[in-house]
Design a protein around this motif. Structure first.
Motif, PDB file in Angstrom:
ATOM      1  N   GLY A 159     -14.673 -26.328  16.992  1.00  0.00           N
ATOM      2  CA  GLY A 159     -15.371 -25.408  16.116  1.00  0.00           C
ATOM      3  C   GLY A 159     -15.992 -24.272  16.899  1.00  0.00           C
ATOM      4  O   GLY A 159     -15.972 -24.250  18.131  1.00  0.00           O
ATOM      5  N   SER A 168     -11.486 -20.479  18.008  1.00  0.00           N
ATOM      6  CA  SER A 168     -11.150 -21.795  17.445  1.00  0.00           C
ATOM      7  C   SER A 168     -10.053 -21.677  16.391  1.00  0.00           C
ATOM      8  O   SER A 168      -9.123 -22.491  16.356  1.00  0.00           O
ATOM      9  N   ALA A 169     -10.155 -20.681  15.528  1.00  0.00           N
ATOM     10  CA  ALA A 169      -9.136 -20.472  14.499  1.00  0.00           C
ATOM     11  C   ALA A 169      -7.793 -20.116  15.128  1.00  0.00           C
ATOM     12  O   ALA A 169      -6.746 -20.589  14.668  1.00  0.00           O
ATOM     13  N   ALA A 172      -6.317 -23.304  16.344  1.00  0.00           N
ATOM     14  CA  ALA A 172      -5.908 -24.176  15.238  1.00  0.00           C
ATOM     15  C   ALA A 172      -4.699 -23.653  14.468  1.00  0.00           C
ATOM     16  O   ALA A 172      -3.812 -24.432  14.110  1.00  0.00           O
ATOM     17  N   LEU A 179      -5.634 -31.359  16.108  1.00  0.00           N
ATOM     18  CA  LEU A 179      -7.072 -31.424  15.894  1.00  0.00           C
ATOM     19  C   LEU A 179      -7.393 -32.401  14.763  1.00  0.00           C
ATOM     20  O   LEU A 179      -6.658 -32.476  13.780  1.00  0.00           O
ATOM     21  N   LEU A 182     -11.532 -28.858  12.096  1.00  0.00           N
ATOM     22  CA  LEU A 182     -11.865 -27.512  12.526  1.00  0.00           C
ATOM     23  C   LEU A 182     -13.138 -27.100  11.803  1.00  0.00           C
ATOM     24  O   LEU A 182     -13.226 -27.217  10.582  1.00  0.00           O
TER      25      LEU A 182
END
Length: 185
Positions: A159, A168-169, A172, A179, A182
């Motif tokens: 996160g 982080s995005a 992901a 993961l 998230l």
């Protein structure tokens, strides 16, 4: 009661020493362990880690902030005893006018350039320079954590806040990094 992590002096640990291996979790100890500085040579990212669990909850800070800004959350967010908080330090340093002296950034921003124009540009479709480089470093860090802590695939929680949420995005949504969850703030 045990002292809060904010009042405990941090300890430094190198990932090349065997002493980094997680110790058994003592479920009767309610307060988190003090923050430990870990140097991760493959990714080049230092992390501050709180807790003794082998499953990481990795939280990336925002622009101009630092990993220490997450420390209070180690006292307030309740996680399972087999989890540990991992707070990476972004690779770039900020300087005025683009951030505070000594702040950290996942990539540098030229904030002064936005002050020179009459209106802020629409950046909704932009892919910032430095985002891919930072997400690559974070992916390397996740692999280091997996090797060091010995957990299985799909156990990582990743996160971040603000710029850290963007990284982080990116990890992901644009990679096949497994993961468990998230968290974007």
């Amino acid at each position: 009661p045990a002292p809060s992590c904010l009042r405990c002096p941090p300890r430094e640990v190198s990932t090349t020493r065997a002493s980094v291996a997680p110790s058994p979790v003592d479920s009767s100890h309610a307060a988190p362990s003090p923050p430990v500085l870990v140097r991760n040579p493959t990714s080049g990212l230092n992390t501050w880690e709180v807790g003794r669990g082998r499953l990481p909850l990795v939280l990336l800070h925002g622009y101009g902030a630092g990993p220490q800004d997450w420390f209070p959350f180690a006292d307030t967010i309740q996680v399972a005893p087999d989890r540990r908080f991992v707070f990476p330090e972004a690779p770039e340093t900020t300087t005025p006018p683009d951030g505070p002296n000594g702040g950290r950034a996942w990539w540098r921003l030229d904030l002064a350039s936005y002050r020179r124009g009459t209106a802020l540009p629409d950046l909704t479709g932009a892919h910032p320079q430095g985002l891919e480089r930072s997400s690559a470093k974070v992916r390397l860090l996740l692999k280091e954590l997996e090797r060091r802590l010995g957990y299985g695939a799909n156990q990582m929680i990743l996160g971040g806040f603000s710029q850290g949420a963007m990284v982080s995005a990116e990890v992901a949504f644009r990679t096949d990094e497994p993961l468990r969850a998230l968290v974007l703030l």
